[in-house]
Enzyme design. Structure first.
Site, mmCIF file in Angstrom:
data_model
loop_
_atom_site.group_PDB
_atom_site.id
_atom_site.type_symbol
_atom_site.label_atom_id
_atom_site.label_comp_id
_atom_site.label_asym_id
_atom_site.label_seq_id
_atom_site.Cartn_x
_atom_site.Cartn_y
_atom_site.Cartn_z
ATOM 1 N N CYS A 1 0.831 -1.200 0.000
ATOM 2 C CA CYS A 1 0.000 0.000 0.000
ATOM 3 C C CYS A 1 0.870 1.257 0.000
ATOM 4 O O CYS A 1 2.077 1.186 0.139
ATOM 5 C CB CYS A 1 -0.857 0.036 1.246
ATOM 6 S SG CYS A 1 -1.760 -1.491 1.526
ATOM 7 N N GLY B 1 -0.939 0.582 -4.927
ATOM 8 C CA GLY B 1 -2.211 -0.052 -4.570
ATOM 9 C C GLY B 1 -3.329 0.502 -5.414
ATOM 10 O O GLY B 1 -3.497 1.721 -5.500
ATOM 11 N N ASN C 1 0.766 0.903 5.933
ATOM 12 C CA ASN C 1 1.370 0.064 4.894
ATOM 13 C C ASN C 1 2.214 -0.984 5.596
ATOM 14 O O ASN C 1 3.116 -0.634 6.361
ATOM 15 C CB ASN C 1 2.250 0.928 3.978
ATOM 16 C CG ASN C 1 3.085 0.100 2.999
ATOM 17 O OD1 ASN C 1 4.120 0.553 2.545
ATOM 18 N ND2 ASN C 1 2.660 -1.089 2.665
ATOM 19 N N GLY C 2 1.925 -2.249 5.338
ATOM 20 C CA GLY C 2 2.697 -3.320 5.958
ATOM 21 C C GLY C 2 1.782 -4.436 6.404
ATOM 22 O O GLY C 2 0.588 -4.441 6.119
ATOM 23 N N CYS D 1 12.838 -3.615 2.710
ATOM 24 C CA CYS D 1 12.425 -4.597 1.701
ATOM 25 C C CYS D 1 13.213 -4.372 0.403
ATOM 26 O O CYS D 1 13.111 -3.305 -0.222
ATOM 27 C CB CYS D 1 10.931 -4.435 1.441
ATOM 28 S SG CYS D 1 10.346 -5.360 0.020
ATOM 29 N N TYR E 1 11.101 -3.734 -7.760
ATOM 30 C CA TYR E 1 9.829 -3.625 -8.474
ATOM 31 C C TYR E 1 8.885 -2.531 -7.976
ATOM 32 O O TYR E 1 8.327 -1.789 -8.773
ATOM 33 C CB TYR E 1 9.110 -4.981 -8.406
ATOM 34 C CG TYR E 1 7.698 -4.937 -8.922
ATOM 35 C CD1 TYR E 1 7.435 -4.989 -10.289
ATOM 36 C CD2 TYR E 1 6.624 -4.800 -8.047
ATOM 37 C CE1 TYR E 1 6.133 -4.913 -10.767
ATOM 38 C CE2 TYR E 1 5.320 -4.730 -8.520
ATOM 39 C CZ TYR E 1 5.077 -4.777 -9.877
ATOM 40 O OH TYR E 1 3.808 -4.694 -10.337
ATOM 41 N N ASP F 1 12.139 -7.610 -14.102
ATOM 42 C CA ASP F 1 12.564 -7.447 -12.707
ATOM 43 C C ASP F 1 12.482 -8.737 -11.917
ATOM 44 O O ASP F 1 13.266 -8.968 -11.014
ATOM 45 C CB ASP F 1 11.746 -6.335 -12.034
ATOM 46 C CG ASP F 1 10.273 -6.613 -12.063
ATOM 47 O OD1 ASP F 1 9.804 -7.456 -11.298
ATOM 48 O OD2 ASP F 1 9.576 -5.992 -12.896
ATOM 49 N N CYS G 1 15.922 -6.561 3.736
ATOM 50 C CA CYS G 1 15.213 -7.833 3.864
ATOM 51 C C CYS G 1 15.290 -8.556 2.522
ATOM 52 O O CYS G 1 14.916 -8.001 1.486
ATOM 53 C CB CYS G 1 13.749 -7.615 4.259
ATOM 54 S SG CYS G 1 12.839 -9.170 4.341
HETATM 55 P P1 AMP Z 1 4.979 -13.769 -13.176
HETATM 56 O O1 AMP Z 1 4.341 -13.397 -14.446
HETATM 57 O O2 AMP Z 1 4.042 -14.474 -12.235
HETATM 58 O O3 AMP Z 1 6.265 -14.529 -13.285
HETATM 59 O O4 AMP Z 1 5.359 -12.412 -12.427
HETATM 60 C C1 AMP Z 1 6.445 -11.623 -12.782
HETATM 61 C C2 AMP Z 1 5.977 -10.351 -13.425
HETATM 62 O O5 AMP Z 1 5.044 -9.641 -12.583
HETATM 63 C C3 AMP Z 1 7.113 -9.390 -13.668
HETATM 64 O O6 AMP Z 1 6.925 -8.870 -14.966
HETATM 65 C C4 AMP Z 1 6.985 -8.303 -12.625
HETATM 66 O O7 AMP Z 1 7.224 -7.024 -13.169
HETATM 67 C C5 AMP Z 1 5.577 -8.401 -12.125
HETATM 68 N N1 AMP Z 1 5.540 -8.422 -10.644
HETATM 69 C C6 AMP Z 1 6.488 -8.822 -9.784
HETATM 70 N N2 AMP Z 1 6.071 -8.710 -8.507
HETATM 71 C C7 AMP Z 1 4.823 -8.231 -8.567
HETATM 72 C C8 AMP Z 1 3.837 -7.885 -7.591
HETATM 73 N N3 AMP Z 1 4.074 -8.021 -6.300
HETATM 74 N N4 AMP Z 1 2.645 -7.421 -8.017
HETATM 75 C C9 AMP Z 1 2.388 -7.289 -9.320
HETATM 76 N N5 AMP Z 1 3.267 -7.581 -10.290
HETATM 77 C C10 AMP Z 1 4.477 -8.051 -9.931
#
Ligand code: AMP
Length: 475
Positions: free
Chosen positions: A11, A40, A114-115, A256, A262, A366, A458
């Site tokens: 958040c 969020g 947030n947390g 974090c 990301y 990422d 972390c």
């Molecule tokens: P996936 O498609 O399940 O392998 O997720 C990786 C992709 O989702 C990457 O392109 C990231 O940019 C994005 N991503 C990584 N972490 C998150 C997150 N917590 N919430 C939404 N998107 C994410």
């Protein structure tokens, strides 16, 4: 704990305090929340202090959907806090939207959090046994009820008593009838920073003060970044004073690392680290750790782009724009099932065919969580005529759940937990796959730092080593 297989991010919080009661804090909070929308997109809310009364509006949706100009104009106040939410604790429903506001015998307070608290269930049970009622399933309501319960001891004592009781990650903004408060957990897992607005007769010679999850939101409202709120620090801003104290003797910074990978916007500073710079360095380090002969390096927008620039610089590979992202597709993670996630990913990214055709392409993202995005990207690049597709990832494999604000899917759905890098590469259909090392990630965030319990970050989702003990993992 998340039983569906979605992974949500955390958040954003934002607060403004003006000493002059005629100033309008709510509209600044509204603009601040716009700049934190990436943190969020599920619900948004603002609570404002007007003539000693706290009023609020909150609802499901984006900031621009919840707040019309009319609503903002009706929410008058010289101090206000706001929140944008993705559910990490409690479900996705209007009752869990924040800020939480409590009107009790001694006054009113509002809290935006947030947390994730790791002991929310225990504290909630204790409060319920003491007759305190709850209106939501959110762990943040535990915080407001604890503050309200301790309020007769005075604000400062109520805050320290509350904060000593709760465990987990929290960046908090609290609005009382005469103060704006910011607090950060003793590990500083979630970010929070302080800014000021113009010069005036308020404390520190400022016209107003800001608390924000990220510095980009301070910039957005024309404020000046002052500093990060330290792990274990409480900042209390009133008409006459800006008071700061450390409530915990045991502070150990463990910010974090995924914020840099990301979450955070590249134009933010998080704990003195410029997020864009960290992403560029991550790409450079990837280039040193796992270079491959190629004709082109491209980044997956948005967070993979600086890393692709860094990789290009480090390896001499030409950088180009090979993937276009639709700005209007929501986060693919929140789609309820794999079929709809795949459809959403298809709409979200497309290839610039003329840029990649016939080339050996390095593509940088990422992270890989379930693998949905990478699999799709490899496939569309190959369909568009790329000769080879080499995936490079600027975070280490995500193998463990997060307990501090990211609602990770079940461990079995974390593709790196179930597969070796070689197996994963084959399943994605890539010609090669490599992740940055844990040491490389640390180096990218904080050049010169080394991997140890005291690295300052972390790394739990990559290493399974958490800064705070977590109850037995059930996933
Ligand atoms: P996936 O498609 O399940 O392998 O997720 C990786 C992709 O989702 C990457 O392109 C990231 O940019 C994005 N991503 C990584 N972490 C998150 C997150 N917590 N919430 C939404 N998107 C994410």
């Amino acid at each position: 704990m998340n039983t569906s297989d979605k992974l949500n991010e955390e958040c954003g919080v934002f607060g403004v305090f003006f000493s002059d009661p005629k100033k309008d804090a709510s509209s600044l909070v509204y603009y601040g929340l716009f700049s934190l929308q990436h943190r969020g997109q599920e619900s948004a809310g603002i609570a404002a202090l007007h003539e000693n009364a706290i009023e609020y509006r909150k609802g499901m949706g984006l900031v621009g959907e919840v707040f019309t100009q009319e609503v903002i104009s009706s929410l008058k106040g010289s101090a206000a806090i706001g929140h944008v939410r993705y559910s990490t604790s409690g479900g996705s429903c209007p009752e869990n939207a924040q800020p939480f506001v409590s009107h009790f015998k001694l006054g009113s307070i509002a809290v935006a959090h947030n947390g994730t608290l790791t002991n929310a269930d225990v504290v909630r049970e204790l409060l319920e046994d003491a007759g305190v009622g709850f209106t939501s399933s959110s762990d943040s309501e535990v915080i407001i009820n604890l503050i309200a319960k301790n309020y007769k001891k005075g604000l400062e004592k109520a805050l320290t008593d509350t904060i000593k009781f709760i465990k987990g990650s929290y960046a908090l903004t609290v609005l009382t009838e005469d103060a704006l408060v910011g607090a950060r957990d003793p590990n500083g897992i979630r970010p929070l920073c302080l800014g000021k607005l113009g010069s005036g007769h308020g404390p520190g010679g400022a016209a107003g003060w800001i608390l924000a999850s990220e510095s980009c939101a301070i910039d957005a409202v024309g404020g000046e970044f002052v500093r990060d709120v330290e792990p274990g620090e409480v900042v209390i801003i009133t008409k006459d004073d800006l008071l700061s104290f450390t409530f915990s003797e045991k502070t150990r910074r463990a910010v974090c690392s995924f914020e840099y990978v990301y979450f955070a916007r590249p134009d933010s500073l998080i704990d003195s680290v410029d997020v864009y710079g960290a992403r560029i360095r991550a790409g450079e380090i990837l280039g040193r750790e796992s270079a491959v002969s190629a004709d082109l390096v491209i980044g997956v927008p948005d967070s993979g782009v600086p890393a692709a620039i860094g990789y290009g610089r480090a390896t001499g590979t030409p950088y180009g724009l090979g993937i276009v992202k639709s700005k209007y597709v929501g986060r693919t993670f929140i789609a309820p099932d794999q079929g709809s996630r795949e459809r959403a990913v298809s709409v979200k990214h497309n290839v610039i065919g003329s840029e990649v055709r016939g080339k050996r392409v390095v593509i940088i993202d990422d992270s890989i969580v379930r693998g949905t995005t990478s699999r799709r990207l490899v496939s569309i690049l190959k369909t568009a005529g790329a000769k080879e597709v080499h995936m490079r990832i600027c975070s280490p494999p995500v193998r463990f759940p997060c307990y501090f604000g990211i609602d990770t899917p079940h461990r079995k759905d974390l593709i790196s937990n179930m597969n070796s890098v070689a197996e994963l590469c084959a399943s994605l259909g890539a010609d090669s796959l490599a992740f940055i090392s844990v040491e490389g990630l640390l180096e990218s965030i904080d050049p010169g730092s080394s991997r140890s319990e005291y690295s300052g970050y972390c790394l739990g989702c990559f290493t399974g080593e958490y800064p705070i003990p977590v109850a037995g993992e059930d996933r």
